[in-house]
Design a protein around this motif. Structure first.
Motif, PDB file in Angstrom:
ATOM      1  N   LYS A  29       0.753  -1.100   0.003  1.00 51.72           N
ATOM      2  CA  LYS A  29       0.001   0.077  -0.053  1.00 51.72           C
ATOM      3  C   LYS A  29       0.780   1.278   0.099  1.00 51.72           C
ATOM      4  CE  LYS A  29      -2.528  -1.057   3.468  1.00 51.72           C
ATOM      5  NZ  LYS A  29      -3.716  -1.079   4.732  1.00 51.72           N
ATOM      6  N   GLU A  32       1.978   2.636  -3.477  1.00 54.83           N
ATOM      7  CA  GLU A  32       1.028   2.995  -4.471  1.00 54.83           C
ATOM      8  C   GLU A  32       0.983   4.574  -4.823  1.00 54.83           C
ATOM      9  OE1 GLU A  32      -4.037   2.057  -5.194  1.00 54.83           O
ATOM     10  OE2 GLU A  32      -3.081   2.124  -3.196  1.00 54.83           O
ATOM     11  N   SER A  33       0.584   4.975  -5.983  1.00 52.22           N
ATOM     12  CA  SER A  33       0.523   6.072  -6.641  1.00 52.22           C
ATOM     13  C   SER A  33      -0.708   6.273  -7.393  1.00 52.22           C
ATOM     14  CB  SER A  33       1.960   6.685  -7.336  1.00 52.22           C
ATOM     15  OG  SER A  33       1.809   6.096  -8.710  1.00 52.22           O
ATOM     16  N   ASN A  34      -0.954   7.423  -7.917  1.00 50.50           N
ATOM     17  CA  ASN A  34      -2.288   7.702  -8.637  1.00 50.50           C
ATOM     18  C   ASN A  34      -2.048   6.983 -10.107  1.00 50.50           C
ATOM     19  OD1 ASN A  34      -3.342   9.299  -6.901  1.00 50.50           O
ATOM     20  ND2 ASN A  34      -2.676  11.211  -7.603  1.00 50.50           N
ATOM     21  N   GLU A  35      -0.789   6.798 -10.385  1.00 53.22           N
ATOM     22  CA  GLU A  35      -0.697   6.156 -11.767  1.00 53.22           C
ATOM     23  C   GLU A  35      -0.128   4.823 -11.591  1.00 53.22           C
ATOM     24  OE1 GLU A  35       1.790   8.568 -13.905  1.00 53.22           O
ATOM     25  OE2 GLU A  35       0.545  10.325 -14.109  1.00 53.22           O
ATOM     26  N   ASP A  36       0.100   4.412 -10.481  1.00 50.90           N
ATOM     27  CA  ASP A  36       0.987   2.915 -10.423  1.00 50.90           C
ATOM     28  C   ASP A  36       0.522   2.110  -8.913  1.00 50.90           C
ATOM     29  OD1 ASP A  36       3.060   1.252 -11.661  1.00 50.90           O
ATOM     30  OD2 ASP A  36       3.437   1.056  -9.343  1.00 50.90           O
ATOM     31  N   ILE A  37       0.177   0.803  -9.011  1.00 48.24           N
ATOM     32  CA  ILE A  37      -0.443   0.309  -8.042  1.00 48.24           C
ATOM     33  C   ILE A  37       0.888  -0.065  -7.003  1.00 48.24           C
ATOM     34  CG2 ILE A  37      -2.421  -0.633  -8.982  1.00 48.24           C
ATOM     35  CD1 ILE A  37      -0.710  -3.325  -9.274  1.00 48.24           C
TER      36      ILE A  37
END
Length: 208
Positions: A29, A32-37
């Motif tokens: 967790k 995680e980023s907005n573009e990548d899990i």
């Protein structure tokens, strides 16, 4: 029994292996980023991933798995033969290198074993040849003095024959020498008689 690690990129094999052990597709967790899990993981209930991992669908998991060209390094059983949960997500290049080393090591062992097997019969053959040669050498040593003895005997016989020949020649020459000795006084007497006759003839001539 030693445990062996395997590597795979096959979706069905990975899912089968994980679900047999109660594993779930997850990601870390905190990564995680907005573009990548973020970082992918397989979460096993009751292990240290609890709280830090979050479950995702297999479709999401495999999509990122393939996009990053990853592979799963895993074990089926432990050294004791129990079911193993060991796994590690690595790059496909790393997995290929690891697999190549493993196969290379196995091939080297097979070659070494094959060389030993080939060397063993060769060594056995040499021993057999050496054993066969030993009686011949022993026979040759025994035969050596026996064969030399007749040669010496032959040499002695030849010398004996030569000596016998010399003796025979000496025996033949002996009578001639003896005859010569007997004839010597007769010759001397004949010479004296001839001298006397010559002297008488000379005296007779003077008187006349």
């Amino acid at each position: 029994m030693a445990s062996l690690s395997k590597t795979t990129q096959d979706h069905e094999e990975i899912r089968r292996w994980a679900e047999e052990r109660g594993g779930k597709p997850s990601h870390v967790k905190s990564t995680e980023s907005n573009e990548d899990i973020g970082i992918l993981r397989i979460d096993f209930p009751g292990f240290s991933g609890e709280g830090s991992l979050e479950e995702i669908s297999w479709d999401e998991w495999f999509e990122k798995f393939d996009a990053r060209n990853l592979a799963l390094l895993f074990q089926e059983t432990t050294a004791e033969g129990q079911k193993s949960n060991f796994n590690k997500i690595v790059s496909a290049e790393t997995a290929a290198a690891s697999e190549s080393k493993r196969r290379g090591g196995g091939a080297a062992k097979k070659k070494s074993a094959g060389a030993k097997k080939k060397a063993a019969p060769a060594a056995a053959k040499k021993k057999i040849v050496a054993k066969k040669a030993a009686p011949k050498k022993a026979a040759a040593k025994k035969a050596g003095p026996r064969t030399a003895a007749p040669k010496k005997a032959v040499g002695k016989k030849a010398v004996g024959k030569k000596a016998t020949g010399k003796k025979a020649v000496a025996k033949k020459a002996a009578p001639k020498k003896a005859a010569a000795k007997k004839a010597a006084p007769k010759k001397a007497a004949a010479k004296k008689a001839a001298k006397k006759t010559a002297t008488k003839k000379a005296a007779t001539k003077k008187r006349r």
